[in-house]
Motif scaffolding. Sequence first.
Motif, PDB file in Angstrom:
ATOM      1  N   VAL A 442      -1.970 -15.165  -8.188  1.00 36.10           N
ATOM      2  CA  VAL A 442      -0.677 -14.409  -8.072  1.00 36.10           C
ATOM      3  C   VAL A 442      -0.640 -13.102  -7.768  1.00 36.10           C
ATOM      4  CG1 VAL A 442       1.078 -13.415 -10.004  1.00 36.10           C
ATOM      5  CG2 VAL A 442       0.071 -15.765 -10.297  1.00 36.10           C
ATOM      6  N   GLN A 443      -1.845 -12.377  -8.207  1.00 40.59           N
ATOM      7  CA  GLN A 443      -1.892 -10.973  -7.661  1.00 40.59           C
ATOM      8  C   GLN A 443      -2.038 -10.971  -6.126  1.00 40.59           C
ATOM      9  OE1 GLN A 443      -5.409  -8.825  -8.613  1.00 40.59           O
ATOM     10  NE2 GLN A 443      -4.450  -7.272  -9.536  1.00 40.59           N
ATOM     11  N   LEU A 444      -2.818 -11.992  -5.424  1.00 39.85           N
ATOM     12  CA  LEU A 444      -2.938 -11.716  -3.932  1.00 39.85           C
ATOM     13  C   LEU A 444      -1.707 -12.044  -3.230  1.00 39.85           C
ATOM     14  CD1 LEU A 444      -5.818 -13.655  -2.022  1.00 39.85           C
ATOM     15  CD2 LEU A 444      -3.453 -14.157  -1.435  1.00 39.85           C
ATOM     16  N   ILE A 445      -0.872 -13.172  -3.916  1.00 42.51           N
ATOM     17  CA  ILE A 445       0.415 -13.461  -3.013  1.00 42.51           C
ATOM     18  C   ILE A 445       1.212 -12.209  -3.143  1.00 42.51           C
ATOM     19  CG2 ILE A 445       2.208 -15.035  -3.075  1.00 42.51           C
ATOM     20  CD1 ILE A 445       0.449 -17.150  -4.289  1.00 42.51           C
ATOM     21  N   LYS A 446       1.289 -11.473  -4.195  1.00 43.74           N
ATOM     22  CA  LYS A 446       2.222 -10.391  -4.507  1.00 43.74           C
ATOM     23  C   LYS A 446       1.668  -9.337  -3.703  1.00 43.74           C
ATOM     24  CE  LYS A 446       5.548 -10.468  -6.466  1.00 43.74           C
ATOM     25  NZ  LYS A 446       6.069 -10.504  -7.854  1.00 43.74           N
ATOM     26  N   LYS A 447       0.669  -9.065  -3.161  1.00 45.66           N
ATOM     27  CA  LYS A 447       0.290  -8.109  -2.301  1.00 45.66           C
ATOM     28  C   LYS A 447       0.834  -8.364  -1.019  1.00 45.66           C
ATOM     29  CE  LYS A 447      -4.090  -6.068  -3.624  1.00 45.66           C
ATOM     30  NZ  LYS A 447      -5.760  -5.932  -3.437  1.00 45.66           N
ATOM     31  N   PHE A 448       1.185  -9.604  -0.641  1.00 44.46           N
ATOM     32  CA  PHE A 448       1.741  -9.810   0.781  1.00 44.46           C
ATOM     33  C   PHE A 448       3.068  -9.270   0.627  1.00 44.46           C
ATOM     34  CE2 PHE A 448      -0.772 -13.293   2.913  1.00 44.46           C
ATOM     35  CZ  PHE A 448      -1.963 -13.180   2.197  1.00 44.46           C
ATOM     36  N   ASN A 449       3.669  -9.093  -0.423  1.00 44.05           N
ATOM     37  CA  ASN A 449       5.141  -8.621  -0.237  1.00 44.05           C
ATOM     38  C   ASN A 449       4.973  -7.165   0.005  1.00 44.05           C
ATOM     39  OD1 ASN A 449       5.987 -11.175  -1.319  1.00 44.05           O
ATOM     40  ND2 ASN A 449       6.624 -10.684  -3.171  1.00 44.05           N
ATOM     41  N   ASP A 450       3.797  -6.358  -0.330  1.00 44.09           N
ATOM     42  CA  ASP A 450       3.879  -5.099   0.202  1.00 44.09           C
ATOM     43  C   ASP A 450       3.308  -4.997   1.674  1.00 44.09           C
ATOM     44  OD1 ASP A 450       4.670  -4.152  -2.169  1.00 44.09           O
ATOM     45  OD2 ASP A 450       2.749  -4.470  -3.013  1.00 44.09           O
ATOM     46  N   GLY A 451       2.835  -5.928   2.113  1.00 45.14           N
ATOM     47  CA  GLY A 451       2.631  -6.142   3.547  1.00 45.14           C
ATOM     48  C   GLY A 451       1.063  -5.983   3.667  1.00 45.14           C
ATOM     49  N   ILE A 452       0.285  -6.144   2.560  1.00 41.01           N
ATOM     50  CA  ILE A 452      -1.166  -5.911   2.516  1.00 41.01           C
ATOM     51  C   ILE A 452      -1.904  -7.219   1.945  1.00 41.01           C
ATOM     52  CG2 ILE A 452      -2.879  -4.456   1.204  1.00 41.01           C
ATOM     53  CD1 ILE A 452      -0.521  -2.341   0.626  1.00 41.01           C
ATOM     54  N   SER A 453      -3.100  -7.479   2.708  1.00 39.70           N
ATOM     55  CA  SER A 453      -3.853  -8.430   2.522  1.00 39.70           C
ATOM     56  C   SER A 453      -4.681  -8.013   1.236  1.00 39.70           C
ATOM     57  CB  SER A 453      -4.709  -8.649   3.795  1.00 39.70           C
ATOM     58  OG  SER A 453      -5.686  -7.855   3.907  1.00 39.70           O
ATOM     59  N   TYR A 454      -5.603  -9.132   0.806  1.00 38.07           N
ATOM     60  CA  TYR A 454      -6.518  -8.811  -0.116  1.00 38.07           C
ATOM     61  C   TYR A 454      -7.362  -7.801   0.059  1.00 38.07           C
ATOM     62  CZ  TYR A 454     -10.884  -9.242  -2.869  1.00 38.07           C
ATOM     63  OH  TYR A 454     -11.916  -9.082  -3.570  1.00 38.07           O
ATOM     64  N   THR A 455      -7.698  -7.476   1.302  1.00 36.20           N
ATOM     65  CA  THR A 455      -8.859  -6.636   1.672  1.00 36.20           C
ATOM     66  C   THR A 455      -8.254  -5.158   1.965  1.00 36.20           C
ATOM     67  OG1 THR A 455      -8.367  -6.904   4.053  1.00 36.20           O
ATOM     68  CG2 THR A 455      -9.956  -8.227   2.918  1.00 36.20           C
ATOM     69  N   GLY A 456      -6.907  -5.117   1.515  1.00 36.90           N
ATOM     70  CA  GLY A 456      -6.307  -3.767   2.135  1.00 36.90           C
ATOM     71  C   GLY A 456      -5.789  -3.590   3.237  1.00 36.90           C
ATOM     72  N   LYS A 457      -5.886  -4.592   4.222  1.00 32.92           N
ATOM     73  CA  LYS A 457      -5.473  -4.442   5.573  1.00 32.92           C
ATOM     74  C   LYS A 457      -3.896  -4.585   5.930  1.00 32.92           C
ATOM     75  CE  LYS A 457      -6.469  -6.083  10.299  1.00 32.92           C
ATOM     76  NZ  LYS A 457      -7.561  -6.984  10.813  1.00 32.92           N
ATOM     77  N   SER A 458      -3.423  -4.017   6.573  1.00 31.07           N
ATOM     78  CA  SER A 458      -1.834  -3.927   6.909  1.00 31.07           C
ATOM     79  C   SER A 458      -1.543  -5.302   7.528  1.00 31.07           C
ATOM     80  CB  SER A 458      -1.290  -3.147   7.704  1.00 31.07           C
ATOM     81  OG  SER A 458       0.022  -3.186   8.133  1.00 31.07           O
TER      82      SER A 458
END
Length: 617
Positions: A442-458
């Motif tokens: 869930v957390q990983l997918i929601k990071k995509f909404n900020d345009g950020i991958s799991y690694t922190g990369k744009s």
Amino acid sequence: MNLRKDLSEKVLIADGAMGTLLYSYGVDRSFEELNLSHPEDIVAIHKAYIGAGADIIQTNTYGANYIKLARYGLEDEVKRINQAAIRLAKEAARGTGTYIFGTIGGINGAVDARLPAAPLEEIKRSFREQLYCFLLDGVDAILLETYYDLDELKTVLKILRETTDLPVVANVSMHEPGILQNGKKLPDALEELIALGADVVGINCRLGPYHMARALETVPLYNNAYLAVYPNASLPEMQEGKVIYQSDTDYFEHYGEIFRREGARIIGGCCGTTPDHIRALRKGLETTKPILEKEVRPILELVPEEVEDVESGERLLDKVKERLTILVELDPPRTFDTTKFFEGAQALDAAGVDAITISDNSLATPRISNMALASILKHEYGIKPLIHLTTRDHNLVGMHSHVMGFHKLGLHDVLAITGDPTKVGDFPGASSVFDLRSVELVQLIKKFNDGISYTGKSLKEKARFHVGAAFNPNVLNLEKAVRLIERKVEYGADYIITQPIYDVNKAVLLKDALRKANIDVPLFIGVMPLLSSRNAEFLHNEVPGIRLTDEVRERMREAEEHGHANEEGMAIARELVDAICEHFQGIYIITPFLRYDLSIELAKYIQNKQQVQIVSK
């Protein structure tokens, strides 16, 4: 010996990896326990690094904390293991003038469901216990290393600074050069650590010399702290089942001077490095005189773009807030024949259901890719899909790729689930991956909404996922189980979908438990019509997460004896719907064996209830 004075005047060379050498000797266990059982090996490694030119060695205590030692049944040996490590380091350094750093490693690193994230309070207790050993037996400085979680590092650094004025080196770890796992820029993170009292801030692990140097190019020289760098030897590879690092030591020699010119005052090695690498670093230095000025390369700001929402009509979450909302699950076919699946999907859509959910190899049985079917439904039939995604079948690499694919296909509604274990399916010997738990997915997918991958990369674009999480209400202690919903909501779940219930009282109990926990996200309560007594017994006894009441099982048994089991199954389903609709706006119909006619009948019953409610108002 005065570490702070030496750091102000020259560049110091630190040691390299301890675990890499022990692993190369054929030791694959708790490396920290070897302080007790194989002290001569630890002393020999320390001496090898000192002989290679290291000004600093670190104690063999990276994982010598309660939480990590407990994985080996050694949680009661924290004090003995740490004290032995300090004693061995001092023995090796005696008469050499070498500084000894007491090492404490990060606990919550990269996501790994096999090593669940430790609560912050447990980390604090574990940290204090290990720190006490260093303060009791004496070291020259504390080295905090391999912290992917910046909040964890800041937490322990605060504790350290409240406890001692020993010099502190605080190293973060990155997946991407210059960017932390949470998307924060490296210079910003290091400034936060300096503000909390770190004497030296830096980077270690994960990246090799090239990317470490690139990251340091973005970091300025600080007035009140120095820089450290501990690169890995290279990217690892597998040879005959063993992890091997292939870096040439001449390559390291080249980077010794590069690191000095980027302002590093401590230069050492991490995974894969050996005394030869440390000898090469020292040889590569043109001088140990530190630089006082440098040109800083700005981090390229890749601001993710907003993606225009071109879809028309209500979004799923908007619907459930306003009216009764119906989801219907269809299992993908187990063969190439998709005729009935698409017939059912079209019939359900025509019947007015709000979304069709597509499972991801339910019961660990291989089926046609739900991503493919969802894309066809959306783009060829104009039907809204809600796609399930299990952590069982995808490692972290594949998961990341999969979710990126969802975004580009316009599949924005995702149910994040763990998945049934493979042993219940067609291939019981297959591996269950579980790199992530469902909450972390869930957390990983929601990071995509900020345009950020799991690694922190744009990712250069912001996704717009609505993420659902699964919940099993068929438990004895419902209030305790509701804490799992709390956690999933905390991680970003927008709504909850439950396993089917077969007890009308369960809806009331669930509503009360949610109210007490102050959980107000939409819930879709599962209902699955029963087809026969045998079907009921199979679900009750063999399907994980489903329990039927004795009353329901007896009703199905009697109905089957009289030849109307199907009708009784639908009657039970309507009773459940009645109970659910008194307390919830969302219904999740699970279609048994692609009998979509039953799902349509139940959907129409729900829609009629809604019309009656509207008229009565």
